[in-house]
Design an enzyme around this catalytic site. Structure first.
Site, PDB file in Angstrom:
ATOM      1  N   HIS A 175      -8.545   0.839   1.412  1.00 16.61           N
ATOM      2  CA  HIS A 175      -8.835  -0.263   0.476  1.00 16.61           C
ATOM      3  C   HIS A 175     -10.308  -0.661   0.515  1.00 16.61           C
ATOM      4  O   HIS A 175     -10.645  -1.837   0.366  1.00 16.61           O
ATOM      5  CB  HIS A 175      -7.941  -1.473   0.761  1.00 16.61           C
ATOM      6  N   SER A 195       0.842  -1.195   0.000  1.00 15.66           N
ATOM      7  CA  SER A 195       0.000   0.000   0.000  1.00 15.66           C
ATOM      8  C   SER A 195       0.884   1.254   0.000  1.00 15.66           C
ATOM      9  O   SER A 195       1.598   1.492  -0.982  1.00 15.66           O
ATOM     10  CB  SER A 195      -0.960  -0.033   1.194  1.00 15.66           C
TER      11      SER A 195
END
Length: 227
Positions: free
Chosen positions: A200, A91
């Site tokens: 997310h 990420s």
């Protein structure tokens, strides 16, 4: 000879005092924290070493803090002559990877991730969303968990980290219900991650509103020397 790979962490890995041992020991690490503080017009060293968990958890602070700490450690590793053939990031960690590979210079990257964090936090106010790691529950039973909260709140699968660890993201009430259901179905453990937003997940789509995109575009042009 084995190929080496560097994989960098994302949000949730932060803690007060992170990187202090490198900062105290190596001038290369001190230079990175000083450069980051100058770029952001804030004392990032104080935030990382002496700040509060609450402040560090705010994503507009977390993202530059983790990036700066990762690069501060990387510079020492590079000084020791240790290099890699491959690099990746989890990420936010992709930005550290991009800096290492030469896609951004660090001064620009630290500004970009602070803006990125601000946009993401503005999409979901503090105290509304989060993320939970579920350990030891298979995907079939996870489907039952997700179905049990589908009508209640927005809760979605965020990361399949391994067969034994799956991360879900969404609204806090839904996460609480999902965690309870997961334990009832035999999960070994559920862990609330130290994050300030439901990353997310579809809740972050709000970060893509046109005004933010125009602001981000202007920021990128300034960083690139445009107007």
């Amino acid at each position: 000879m084995r190929n080496a790979a560097f994989i960098f962490p994302g949000q949730g890995s932060q803690y007060i005092g992170m990187g202090k041992d490198f900062y105290d020991e190596f001038k290369e690490s001190r230079y990175v924290l000083e450069e980051a503080s100058d770029a952001l017009s804030m004392d990032l060293r104080k935030l990382c070493f002496d700040g509060s968990e609450e402040e560090l958890r705010k994503t507009e602070n977390t993202q530059p803090a983790i990036l700066a700490t990762s690069i501060a450690m990387l510079r020492v590793v590079e000084k020791e002559g240790i290099d890699c053939e491959y690099t990746a990031g989890l990420s936010l960690g992709e930005y550290t990877s991009i800096v290492l590979s030469g896609g951004f210079d660090f001064f620009d990257a630290i500004k970009i991730v602070q803006k990125r964090g601000g946009f993401m936090q503005s999409a979901v106010p503090l105290g509304v969303g989060g993320m939970v790691a579920i350990l030891g529950l298979n995907q079939q039973k996870l489907s039952i968990v997700m179905e049990s909260v589908r009508e209640e709140d927005i809760v979605e699968v965020a990361n399949y980290n391994s067969p034994e660890q799956i991360v879900i993201s969404g609204e806090l009430n839904g996460l609480k219900s999902a965690s309870k259901k997961a334990l009832e179905l035999g999960a070994k453990k559920v862990v609330e991650l130290p994050l300030s937003a439901p990353f997310h997940s579809s809740l972050l789509f709000k970060a893509l509103n046109i005004s933010d995109l125009e602001s981000f575009d202007r920021t990128m042009k300034i960083l690139q020397g445009g107007v």
